[in-house]
Structure formats: C-alpha cells, structure tokens
Motif scaffolding. Sequence first.
Motif, mmCIF file in Angstrom:
data_model
loop_
_atom_site.group_PDB
_atom_site.id
_atom_site.type_symbol
_atom_site.label_atom_id
_atom_site.label_comp_id
_atom_site.label_asym_id
_atom_site.label_seq_id
_atom_site.Cartn_x
_atom_site.Cartn_y
_atom_site.Cartn_z
ATOM 1 N N MET A 1 0.919 -1.208 0.070
ATOM 2 C CA MET A 1 0.177 0.224 0.042
ATOM 3 C C MET A 1 0.858 1.215 0.054
ATOM 4 O O MET A 1 1.937 1.475 0.789
ATOM 5 N N ALA A 2 0.561 2.232 -0.813
ATOM 6 C CA ALA A 2 1.178 3.366 -0.899
ATOM 7 C C ALA A 2 1.101 4.179 0.635
ATOM 8 O O ALA A 2 0.049 4.329 1.029
ATOM 9 N N THR A 3 2.075 4.874 0.721
ATOM 10 C CA THR A 3 2.010 5.833 1.986
ATOM 11 C C THR A 3 2.284 7.374 1.478
ATOM 12 O O THR A 3 3.036 7.608 0.512
ATOM 13 N N LYS A 4 1.562 8.077 2.292
ATOM 14 C CA LYS A 4 1.487 9.442 1.899
ATOM 15 C C LYS A 4 2.817 10.161 2.468
ATOM 16 O O LYS A 4 3.235 9.925 3.621
ATOM 17 N N SER A 5 3.459 11.009 1.677
ATOM 18 C CA SER A 5 4.816 11.697 2.158
ATOM 19 C C SER A 5 4.536 12.606 3.272
ATOM 20 O O SER A 5 2.930 12.958 3.506
ATOM 21 N N ARG A 6 5.185 13.000 4.036
ATOM 22 C CA ARG A 6 4.848 14.125 5.081
ATOM 23 C C ARG A 6 4.422 15.427 4.257
ATOM 24 O O ARG A 6 4.904 15.901 3.345
ATOM 25 N N ARG A 7 3.341 16.072 5.046
ATOM 26 C CA ARG A 7 2.766 17.163 4.300
ATOM 27 C C ARG A 7 3.053 18.290 5.145
ATOM 28 O O ARG A 7 3.205 18.664 6.426
ATOM 29 N N VAL A 8 2.865 19.617 4.481
ATOM 30 C CA VAL A 8 3.332 20.882 5.127
ATOM 31 C C VAL A 8 1.986 21.801 4.837
ATOM 32 O O VAL A 8 1.689 21.595 3.557
ATOM 33 N N ARG A 9 1.643 22.422 5.697
ATOM 34 C CA ARG A 9 0.466 23.491 5.539
ATOM 35 C C ARG A 9 1.022 24.885 4.832
ATOM 36 O O ARG A 9 1.936 25.527 5.056
ATOM 37 N N ILE A 10 0.219 25.159 3.632
ATOM 38 C CA ILE A 10 0.612 26.236 2.866
ATOM 39 C C ILE A 10 -0.704 27.265 2.933
ATOM 40 O O ILE A 10 -1.982 26.705 2.528
ATOM 41 N N VAL A 11 -0.643 28.508 3.351
ATOM 42 C CA VAL A 11 -1.594 29.323 3.177
ATOM 43 C C VAL A 11 -1.905 29.799 1.691
ATOM 44 O O VAL A 11 -0.963 30.194 0.942
ATOM 45 N N LEU A 12 -3.298 30.109 1.336
ATOM 46 C CA LEU A 12 -3.446 30.288 0.056
ATOM 47 C C LEU A 12 -4.163 32.021 0.282
ATOM 48 O O LEU A 12 -4.326 32.396 1.347
ATOM 49 N N GLU A 13 -4.153 32.602 -0.840
ATOM 50 C CA GLU A 13 -4.603 34.068 -0.873
ATOM 51 C C GLU A 13 -6.105 34.371 -0.191
ATOM 52 O O GLU A 13 -6.193 35.534 0.171
ATOM 53 N N ASN A 14 -7.018 33.298 -0.113
ATOM 54 C CA ASN A 14 -7.933 33.511 0.632
ATOM 55 C C ASN A 14 -8.118 32.876 2.308
ATOM 56 O O ASN A 14 -8.996 32.924 3.002
ATOM 57 N N ASN A 15 -6.461 33.021 2.838
ATOM 58 C CA ASN A 15 -6.378 32.505 4.151
ATOM 59 C C ASN A 15 -6.596 31.173 4.451
ATOM 60 O O ASN A 15 -6.615 30.908 5.660
ATOM 61 N N GLN A 16 -7.360 30.296 3.614
ATOM 62 C CA GLN A 16 -7.379 29.000 3.871
ATOM 63 C C GLN A 16 -6.232 28.230 3.624
ATOM 64 O O GLN A 16 -5.143 28.918 2.946
ATOM 65 N N TYR A 17 -6.036 26.961 3.885
ATOM 66 C CA TYR A 17 -4.712 26.445 3.806
ATOM 67 C C TYR A 17 -4.866 24.842 3.201
ATOM 68 O O TYR A 17 -6.156 24.515 3.094
ATOM 69 N N VAL A 18 -3.818 24.472 2.409
ATOM 70 C CA VAL A 18 -3.759 23.136 1.959
ATOM 71 C C VAL A 18 -2.581 22.460 2.364
ATOM 72 O O VAL A 18 -1.861 23.039 2.845
ATOM 73 N N LEU A 19 -2.793 21.193 2.357
ATOM 74 C CA LEU A 19 -1.527 20.442 2.755
ATOM 75 C C LEU A 19 -0.798 19.858 1.689
ATOM 76 O O LEU A 19 -1.455 19.188 0.762
ATOM 77 N N ALA A 20 0.531 20.126 1.468
ATOM 78 C CA ALA A 20 1.045 19.949 0.206
ATOM 79 C C ALA A 20 2.480 18.999 0.754
ATOM 80 O O ALA A 20 2.911 19.024 1.802
ATOM 81 N N PRO A 21 2.696 18.068 -0.251
ATOM 82 C CA PRO A 21 3.973 17.280 0.059
ATOM 83 C C PRO A 21 5.250 17.909 0.252
ATOM 84 O O PRO A 21 5.199 19.148 -0.208
ATOM 85 N N LYS A 22 5.916 17.546 1.231
ATOM 86 C CA LYS A 22 7.090 18.390 1.757
ATOM 87 C C LYS A 22 8.120 18.600 0.468
ATOM 88 O O LYS A 22 8.355 20.001 0.281
ATOM 89 N N TRP A 23 8.264 17.543 -0.294
ATOM 90 C CA TRP A 23 9.157 17.936 -1.432
ATOM 91 C C TRP A 23 8.651 19.065 -2.462
ATOM 92 O O TRP A 23 9.236 19.474 -3.399
ATOM 93 N N ALA A 24 7.328 19.267 -2.383
ATOM 94 C CA ALA A 24 6.564 19.992 -3.584
ATOM 95 C C ALA A 24 6.601 21.630 -2.819
ATOM 96 O O ALA A 24 6.080 22.455 -3.710
ATOM 97 N N VAL A 25 7.119 22.152 -1.773
ATOM 98 C CA VAL A 25 6.574 23.184 -1.166
ATOM 99 C C VAL A 25 7.306 24.326 -1.744
ATOM 100 O O VAL A 25 6.649 25.471 -2.424
ATOM 101 N N ALA A 26 8.608 24.204 -2.131
ATOM 102 C CA ALA A 26 9.466 25.239 -2.818
ATOM 103 C C ALA A 26 8.999 25.715 -4.584
ATOM 104 O O ALA A 26 8.707 26.872 -4.797
ATOM 105 N N ASP A 27 8.166 24.708 -4.928
ATOM 106 C CA ASP A 27 7.640 24.806 -6.369
ATOM 107 C C ASP A 27 6.153 25.075 -6.368
ATOM 108 O O ASP A 27 5.618 25.196 -7.418
ATOM 109 N N PHE A 28 5.574 25.089 -5.228
ATOM 110 C CA PHE A 28 4.054 25.299 -5.047
ATOM 111 C C PHE A 28 3.707 26.549 -5.755
ATOM 112 O O PHE A 28 4.149 27.763 -5.363
ATOM 113 N N VAL A 29 2.580 26.623 -6.630
ATOM 114 C CA VAL A 29 2.026 27.805 -7.176
ATOM 115 C C VAL A 29 0.626 27.947 -6.593
ATOM 116 O O VAL A 29 0.337 29.340 -6.207
#
Length: 98
Positions: free
Chosen positions: A1-29
């Motif tokens: 079974m696949a496991t999810k990588s560690r997730r990091v909270r990223i705040v969006l322009e409407n002040n809500q947040y999403v959880l993104a894989p740690k490896w993708a944070v620097a490239d998140f748009v």
Amino acid sequence: MATKSRRVRIVLENNQYVLAPKWAVADFVGADEYGNLIIRETEAPFAGKLVGLTACCGATAKGCDGYIGCRNCYQEVDSYLGGWIPESMIFLKKKVGA
C-alpha cells in the motif's frame, strides 16, 4: 500500500490552507477549483511548465491502460492532470509572504 509523504501547511490567498507534500513546497504555485495542487516544474526540459498533483498521493499523473492515473497508486484521476496546466486553471494562488 502506498504511503503519503509528510505534508506541510501552505496558506492560500483566501487565508485557507492546503496540505502539500514536503518535496513540493518550494515549487508550489496554487490550487485548481477542485483542490488539486499545482506546482511549477523545475527540471529540464520541462522547467517553467505547470503540473497538477493528484489528491490521493500528491504525485503527478500519467497515461495508464485506457485512463489517466496517479503515478504512485494508479487510481484513476481527472484527465487534465495528465498534461500541462495553463495559468488560467489556477483558482487560488499561494499567499505572498506566507
């Protein structure tokens, strides 16, 4: 079974947040209207292109046998995730300074 990588909270322009894989944070748009994360590709020859990540594993999508599937778990995903994402598909962008 696949496991999810560690997730990091990223705040969006409407002040809500999403959880993104740690490896993708620097490239998140941002996120599309369905909540799929969008990152900017940084490796040649695709540098600068926007890529959507699947909601199930936070991975890119690829063509499978008769459908577009998650590159990690092969679950069927929306077909637009299998190609480049246009800037117009970004529904909410990453909050500046967050």
